[in-house]
Scaffold this active site. Sequence first.
Site, short mmCIF file in Angstrom:
data_model
loop_
_atom_site.label_atom_id
_atom_site.label_comp_id
_atom_site.label_asym_id
_atom_site.label_seq_id
_atom_site.Cartn_x
_atom_site.Cartn_y
_atom_site.Cartn_z
N LYS A 1 -92.33 -28.93 41.07
CA LYS A 1 -92.28 -30.16 40.28
C LYS A 1 -91.22 -31.13 40.82
O LYS A 1 -91.46 -32.33 40.97
CB LYS A 1 -91.99 -29.80 38.81
CG LYS A 1 -91.64 -30.98 37.93
CD LYS A 1 -92.75 -32.01 37.88
CE LYS A 1 -92.25 -33.37 37.51
NZ LYS A 1 -92.66 -33.86 36.25
N CYS B 1 -88.09 -40.14 35.61
CA CYS B 1 -88.49 -38.96 36.38
C CYS B 1 -88.07 -39.07 37.84
O CYS B 1 -87.25 -38.30 38.33
CB CYS B 1 -90.00 -38.78 36.31
SG CYS B 1 -90.62 -38.85 34.63
#
Length: 405
Positions: free
Chosen positions: A209, A263
């Site tokens: 991720k 993010c």
Amino acid sequence: MGLGYIGLPTASMLATKGYQVVGVDVNSHAVETINQGEIHIVEPDLDLLVKSAVHSGNLTASLEPCEADVYILAVPTPFLNNEDKSIKIPDVSYVDAATRSIAPYLQEGNLVILESTSPVGTTEKIRSIIAELRPELVQPNPNSHEPPLYIAHCPERVLPGHILRELVDNDRIIGGIDKASAQKARDLYKTFCNGQILLTDSRTAELAKLVENSFRDVNIAFANELSLICDWVGINVWELISLANRHPRVNILQPGPGVGGHCIAVDPWFIVDAAPELARLIRTAREVNDFKPQWVVEKVKARAERFKNPVIGCLGLSFKANIDDLRESPALEITRQIHKASLGKVVVCEPNISKAFTEFPVQSLNEVIQQSDILVLLVDHDEFKEVDNALLKEKVVIDTRGVWG
Ligand code: SAJ
């Protein structure tokens, strides 16, 4: 656990698939809003999904956890608020707190899933916390092949603005603390996920991720560096990139005023923190992208100096096109810095946001264009793409997104 941009869509998706879901959050406003079938965040179509989940009776929100078969942790993983802003250290205290809050309710056979983007080793840390509070739940049972508790990491990968579609269609990576945990989590995700479900260990899933978002950050940094070089040598960077991208193995991303959102501007630092001496390219990419807003402000200053008290129109405040999200937005930071520098009068157009800002007036696109001497295009919202080029003729234009050619 956590009813934000990931927890709420996931909870309501599971509820509409027939699961009994209790969404837990520490924010009482969020809990009350959701229990009325409404939402406290902006995401296309999420209001309809939550309404239907709540009205079906399958989704309720609560301030406290309760006994369950499955626990999904979707809490924030920001930076620690340390003095030295050049060192960014991940803050996993929300994961820690969420784990401690469910520990008293856990029973043998439960599944605990971490969805939050997390530093490598966080899923193992969850197991350590449970081992400390409920040691009986991590002792293998000699009479069974199954672990007493299943623990897995299934990182969220959805794109804000397209969360509901991507929640269903994206492939998912599931990293188990052991094989049985990964398989158990797969059984849950395959009830609503049409993408492929790929099993691995928890550490690999955690790093996968972080790597996905770092890959994008490094590639945006390449485009942003090209934009500085092109400006220096007097070449249109967008034409250059579109030409270079005609090569079958070249796919350069788009330069902009910097990288925003919660993010991509955050996750690469989790890798840098884990391996500071080795993550040189990843750190440099962060620095290149973080420098871009300052570079844009300097450009505006240089142009503004040629005017006496100019009107500077800033177009767009959100962190990317066609959304209202201001988190880590380079457009907002640039606008604030231009205002702080007292270069002239600052006026702003942000078609997706109705709230007022104390520092500068937010006006319609026409009003901003008409009165501005300098126009700074910061976000490629659809509305700005429609502007008639003839209206820009007499203006100084600083287009950070290549919308106006
Ligand atoms: N940006 C550019 N140039 C580009 C692409 C993006 O300057 O060519 C800028 C945008 O303007 C924005 C920032 O980058 O300021 C990030 O936008 P984004 O659309 O690339 O990504 P996010 O932050 O909205 O969502 C990302 C996604 N990750 C990847 O695409 C690898 C999403 O799939 C993740 O789930 C999400 O981060 C997350 O939650 O981690």
